[in-house]
Design a protein around this motif. Structure first.
Motif, PDB file in Angstrom:
ATOM      1  N   PRO A  31       0.825  -1.209   0.000  1.00 22.02           N
ATOM      2  CA  PRO A  31       0.000   0.000   0.000  1.00 22.02           C
ATOM      3  C   PRO A  31       0.862   1.263   0.000  1.00 22.02           C
ATOM      4  O   PRO A  31       1.783   1.396   0.809  1.00 22.02           O
ATOM      5  N   GLY A  32       0.588   2.166  -0.938  1.00 22.72           N
ATOM      6  CA  GLY A  32       1.317   3.430  -1.012  1.00 22.72           C
ATOM      7  C   GLY A  32       2.671   3.348  -1.697  1.00 22.72           C
ATOM      8  O   GLY A  32       3.387   4.339  -1.751  1.00 22.72           O
ATOM      9  N   ALA A  33       3.038   2.180  -2.234  1.00 19.18           N
ATOM     10  CA  ALA A  33       4.349   2.036  -2.884  1.00 19.18           C
ATOM     11  C   ALA A  33       4.400   2.875  -4.151  1.00 19.18           C
ATOM     12  O   ALA A  33       3.506   2.817  -4.990  1.00 19.18           O
ATOM     13  N   LYS A  34       5.439   3.662  -4.282  1.00 17.67           N
ATOM     14  CA  LYS A  34       5.662   4.467  -5.484  1.00 17.67           C
ATOM     15  C   LYS A  34       6.770   3.870  -6.329  1.00 17.67           C
ATOM     16  O   LYS A  34       6.818   4.091  -7.529  1.00 17.67           O
ATOM     17  N   GLU A  35       7.663   3.125  -5.677  1.00 14.97           N
ATOM     18  CA  GLU A  35       8.790   2.530  -6.397  1.00 14.97           C
ATOM     19  C   GLU A  35       9.307   1.337  -5.600  1.00 14.97           C
ATOM     20  O   GLU A  35       9.437   1.413  -4.384  1.00 14.97           O
ATOM     21  N   VAL A  36       9.555   0.245  -6.278  1.00 12.07           N
ATOM     22  CA  VAL A  36      10.211  -0.916  -5.673  1.00 12.07           C
ATOM     23  C   VAL A  36      11.205  -1.432  -6.707  1.00 12.07           C
ATOM     24  O   VAL A  36      10.839  -1.749  -7.835  1.00 12.07           O
ATOM     25  N   MET A  37      12.468  -1.469  -6.320  1.00 13.70           N
ATOM     26  CA  MET A  37      13.518  -1.940  -7.223  1.00 13.70           C
ATOM     27  C   MET A  37      14.383  -2.949  -6.483  1.00 13.70           C
ATOM     28  O   MET A  37      14.520  -2.872  -5.265  1.00 13.70           O
ATOM     29  N   GLY A  38      14.937  -3.881  -7.232  1.00 16.43           N
ATOM     30  CA  GLY A  38      15.846  -4.839  -6.639  1.00 16.43           C
ATOM     31  C   GLY A  38      15.452  -6.248  -6.968  1.00 16.43           C
ATOM     32  O   GLY A  38      14.662  -6.504  -7.882  1.00 16.43           O
ATOM     33  N   ASN A  39      16.004  -7.171  -6.190  1.00 17.11           N
ATOM     34  CA  ASN A  39      15.725  -8.585  -6.406  1.00 17.11           C
ATOM     35  C   ASN A  39      15.831  -9.329  -5.084  1.00 17.11           C
ATOM     36  O   ASN A  39      16.264  -8.776  -4.079  1.00 17.11           O
ATOM     37  N   ALA A  40      15.435 -10.592  -5.116  1.00 16.15           N
ATOM     38  CA  ALA A  40      15.390 -11.392  -3.889  1.00 16.15           C
ATOM     39  C   ALA A  40      16.779 -11.595  -3.282  1.00 16.15           C
ATOM     40  O   ALA A  40      16.923 -11.642  -2.061  1.00 16.15           O
ATOM     41  N   GLU A  41      17.800 -11.707  -4.111  1.00 17.41           N
ATOM     42  CA  GLU A  41      19.152 -11.954  -3.589  1.00 17.41           C
ATOM     43  C   GLU A  41      19.726 -10.742  -2.860  1.00 17.41           C
ATOM     44  O   GLU A  41      20.305 -10.862  -1.785  1.00 17.41           O
ATOM     45  N   ASP A  42      19.580  -9.551  -3.472  1.00 14.74           N
ATOM     46  CA  ASP A  42      20.185  -8.335  -2.914  1.00 14.74           C
ATOM     47  C   ASP A  42      19.221  -7.538  -2.048  1.00 14.74           C
ATOM     48  O   ASP A  42      19.626  -6.609  -1.362  1.00 14.74           O
ATOM     49  N   GLY A  43      17.948  -7.862  -2.109  1.00 15.86           N
ATOM     50  CA  GLY A  43      16.948  -7.104  -1.378  1.00 15.86           C
ATOM     51  C   GLY A  43      16.292  -6.073  -2.273  1.00 15.86           C
ATOM     52  O   GLY A  43      16.661  -5.897  -3.429  1.00 15.86           O
ATOM     53  N   PHE A  44      15.295  -5.403  -1.726  1.00 19.81           N
ATOM     54  CA  PHE A  44      14.520  -4.430  -2.486  1.00 19.81           C
ATOM     55  C   PHE A  44      14.623  -3.066  -1.833  1.00 19.81           C
ATOM     56  O   PHE A  44      14.548  -2.942  -0.615  1.00 19.81           O
ATOM     57  N   ASP A  45      14.787  -2.028  -2.653  1.00 17.91           N
ATOM     58  CA  ASP A  45      14.720  -0.647  -2.192  1.00 17.91           C
ATOM     59  C   ASP A  45      13.346  -0.128  -2.575  1.00 17.91           C
ATOM     60  O   ASP A  45      12.879  -0.342  -3.701  1.00 17.91           O
ATOM     61  N   ALA A  46      12.691   0.545  -1.641  1.00 16.04           N
ATOM     62  CA  ALA A  46      11.324   0.979  -1.891  1.00 16.04           C
ATOM     63  C   ALA A  46      11.103   2.409  -1.425  1.00 16.04           C
ATOM     64  O   ALA A  46      11.745   2.884  -0.489  1.00 16.04           O
ATOM     65  N   THR A  47      10.161   3.073  -2.104  1.00 12.98           N
ATOM     66  CA  THR A  47       9.659   4.374  -1.689  1.00 12.98           C
ATOM     67  C   THR A  47       8.160   4.213  -1.493  1.00 12.98           C
ATOM     68  O   THR A  47       7.449   3.785  -2.410  1.00 12.98           O
ATOM     69  N   VAL A  48       7.700   4.522  -0.278  1.00 16.47           N
ATOM     70  CA  VAL A  48       6.297   4.334   0.080  1.00 16.47           C
ATOM     71  C   VAL A  48       5.776   5.616   0.718  1.00 16.47           C
ATOM     72  O   VAL A  48       6.420   6.184   1.598  1.00 16.47           O
ATOM     73  N   VAL A  49       4.611   6.078   0.267  1.00 15.49           N
ATOM     74  CA  VAL A  49       3.968   7.254   0.848  1.00 15.49           C
ATOM     75  C   VAL A  49       2.772   6.774   1.657  1.00 15.49           C
ATOM     76  O   VAL A  49       1.914   6.051   1.139  1.00 15.49           O
TER      77      VAL A  49
END
Length: 173
Positions: A31-49
């Protein structure tokens, strides 16, 4: 704050597993995610409002996956910083098991908040965290199953709707 719940998802375990490891699916489900980048091995970077009570903030954070047992279980751990609003961090243990109807997804979530968010009170924060977790897993379920079909109710579809104001209802006119 600690909570747990489960959901029956009408999709095979392999599809649910793949969805949990996909940045695109996470973007659609958080909910509120504006951006999710990455992968399962390295993890995900996210921007959430998100807006929690009177506090609206943009959280930038990182989610990592650990303890992966393919098609069975994983642990999500994350931390997000929302500037002056404070921070949120926590994790979720997720377990998948095959059922006749698809997949049983069980989860246990632990979360902590600090800063202005922590000053809002534990009841508000706990309710918000539960709502966020429920919404994420409901979105995941809808992404995998498709939107819920509206129930057929022939009586409303066939009959024209008659509206009367309160005066006409009282006077019978």
């Amino acid at each position: 704050m600690h909570m747990s719940d489960q959901r029956e998802i009408a999709a095979p375990v392999s599809e649910v597993w793949a969805a949990l490891l996909s940045a695109d699916t996470l973007l659609a489900c958080v909910p509120g995610a504006k951006e999710v980048m990455g992968n399962a091995e390295d993890g995900f970077d996210a921007t959430v409002v998100q807006k929690v009570g009177p506090v609206k903030a943009t959280f930038k954070g990182h989610v990592s996956l650990s303890d992966l047992v393919e098609h069975q279980s994983l642990t999500l751990s994350g931390e997000g910083k929302g500037g002056a609003a404070g921070f949120a961090k926590g994790g979720a243990d997720v377990k998948l098991s095959e059922t006749e109807g698809g997949t049983l997804l069980e989860y246990e979530v632990d979360a902590k908040v600090g800063g202005k968010l922590a000053q809002l009170g534990s009841r508000l924060i706990d309710g918000f965290a539960k709502k966020m977790a429920d919404q994420f897993f409901a979105n995941l379920q809808e992404t995998l199953e498709g939107p819920a079909e509206p129930e057929d109710d022939d009586t409303e579809a066939d009959a024209p709707e008659e509206k009367k104001g309160w005066v006409k209802r009282l006077t019978g006119g």
